[in-house]
Design an enzyme around this catalytic site. Structure first.
Site, PDB file in Angstrom:
ATOM      1  CG  MET A 225      -2.200  -1.502   1.251  1.00  0.00           C
ATOM      2  SD  MET A 225      -2.533  -0.950   2.869  1.00  0.00           S
ATOM      3  CE  MET A 225      -4.038  -2.349   2.472  1.00  0.00           C
ATOM      4  CB  CYS A 226       0.525   4.127  -0.515  1.00  0.00           C
ATOM      5  SG  CYS A 226      -0.544   4.340  -2.102  1.00  0.00           S
ATOM      6  CD  GLN A 227       5.384   3.996   3.997  1.00  0.00           C
ATOM      7  OE1 GLN A 227       5.432   5.257   5.201  1.00  0.00           O
ATOM      8  NE2 GLN A 227       6.153   2.998   4.216  1.00  0.00           N
TER       9      GLN A 227
END
Length: 282
Positions: free
Chosen positions: A1-3
Site C-alpha cells: 500500500m501507499c504511505q
C-alpha cells in the site's frame, strides 16, 4: 500500500527534513515507487507537485528539497498502486473545492467496493478507489452543509463519513483545507508533536540529523503525521483502529482515539467510540 505524510504548524515551516526521509521509502528503504505528490498550502492557494515516477529519484522531488517552501499545512504521498494504472491522474494528493476552499486529500489503503457516485456532482478524474472516496466525501459534506460550518461540525461530519467508507476496506487518510488538518487511521498512522524545549531528531531511513534549536522559535508548534515513524528518538503516537484527529495551528483540537464494533441484543452491530478527547487550542 501507499504511505502518507502530513504537517500542521502554527508558524510557516519547511518539511524538508521529514520529506527527505519519507521519499527514501519510494524505492530505497521501501517499495512505494508508483508515483508521489506533495501539496503546500499558501494562503487560499495550494502549490502542488506530482510525478508518476518514484519519489526517491524524481527530479521534481529534488526541486521540493531545494525550494524549502514554508507552509502551515502540507500533505505528501508515495504510492504503491493497488487500483488504477501508474499515471499522473492517479497520483495523490487529490484536490477539490468545498465551500469556496481548496481541500487536499491523500489516502493509504484499498477499498474493496467503490462508493456510489451515481448521483454525485463530484466525480473522479482517474481510476483509483482513493479519488472516488474523496469525491464521495466532498459530495456528502456539500449536501449536509451548503455553507461552511464550524470546526466541530466538520470534525463530526468527516468522522461519520470516514466510518462509513472504512466499512468498504482500509481507509487511512489525511485531509486539509489549509486551516485544519484531519487524519483517520484504519491500520497504521502515527503522529509526533514538536514544541519547546526542542532538541535533535535522528531519521530512521538514513543518517539524517537535525537540531531543531537552530531553526525553531520558542513558540513554534509542529505536528508531523506519517504512516510509520520517521525518526527513532521521538515519542510518536500510534493511532488506534478507527482513530480520528484534528490539528489546527500546531495544536491537537479534537480526537477520537478509536472505535470498535459492539454486538447488539438483536444480533446486529454498531460502532462505538472508545474514547473521545477534545481540547481547544491554547
Amino acid at each position: 500500500m501507499c504511505q502518507l505524510l502530513g504537517m500542521n504548524c502554527n508558524s510557516p515551516t519547511d518539511i524538508v527534513f521529514s520529506f527527505e526521509g519519507f521519499r527514501r521509502r519510494a524505492g530505497i528503504t521501501d517499495h512505494h515507487s508508483d508515483g508521489f505528490g506533495i501539496a503546500f498550502f499558501e494562503g487560499k492557494g495550494v502549490r502542488v507537485f506530482r510525478d508518476d515516477k518514484p519519489c526517491s529519484s524524481s527530479p521534481i522531488a529534488d526541486c521540493v528539497k531545494q525550494y524549502h517552501i514554508k507552509s502551515l499545512n502540507v500533505i505528501a504521498h508515495i504510492r504503491k498502486a493497488t487500483q488504477g494504472q501508474v499515471n499522473l491522474e492517479n497520483t495523490h494528493p487529490f484536490m477539490r473545492e468545498i465551500w469556496g476552499e481548496n481541500w487536499v486529500f491523500a489516502h493509504n489503503g484499498n477499498l474493496k467496493t467503490m462508493p456510489d457516485l451515481s448521483e454525485s456532482r463530484a466525480q473522479p478524474i482517474g481510476t483509483t478507489d482513493s479519488e472516488a472516496a474523496f469525491c464521495y466525501m466532498v459530495e456528502k459534506l456539500k449536501v449536509r452543509y451548503p455553507k461552511k460550518p464550524d470546526d466541530q461540525a466538520i470534525f463530526d461530519a468527516v468522522q461519520e463519513i470516514s466510518c462509513e467508507l472504512a466499512e468498504l476496506g482500509t481507509f487511512n487518510f489525511i485531509l486539509s483545507n489549509g486551516q485544519i488538518m484531519l487524519a483517520h487511521c484504519s491500520t497504521n498512522l502515527h503522529y509526533v508533536m514538536r514544541k519547546a524545549p526542542f532538541g535533535k531528531a535522528f531519521r530512521i531511513d538514513d543518517e539524517g540529523v537535525i537540531d531543531f534549536n537552530e531553526y525553531a522559535k520558542p513558540n513554534d508548534k509542529v505536528n508531523i503525521i506519517s504512516t510509520f515513524p520517521l525518526t527513532k528518538n521521538e515519542q510518536w503516537v500510534k493511532m488506534e483502529h478507527g482513530g480520528f484527529v484534528m490539528f489546527k495551528d500546531g495544536e491537537k483540537i479534537h480526537e477520537v482515539v478509536g472505535v470498535f464494533k459492539q454486538l447488539e441484543d438483536d444480533g446486529t452491530t454498531c460502532r462505538v467510540q472508545d474514547t473521545v478527547q477534545s481540547q481547544q487550542a491554547a
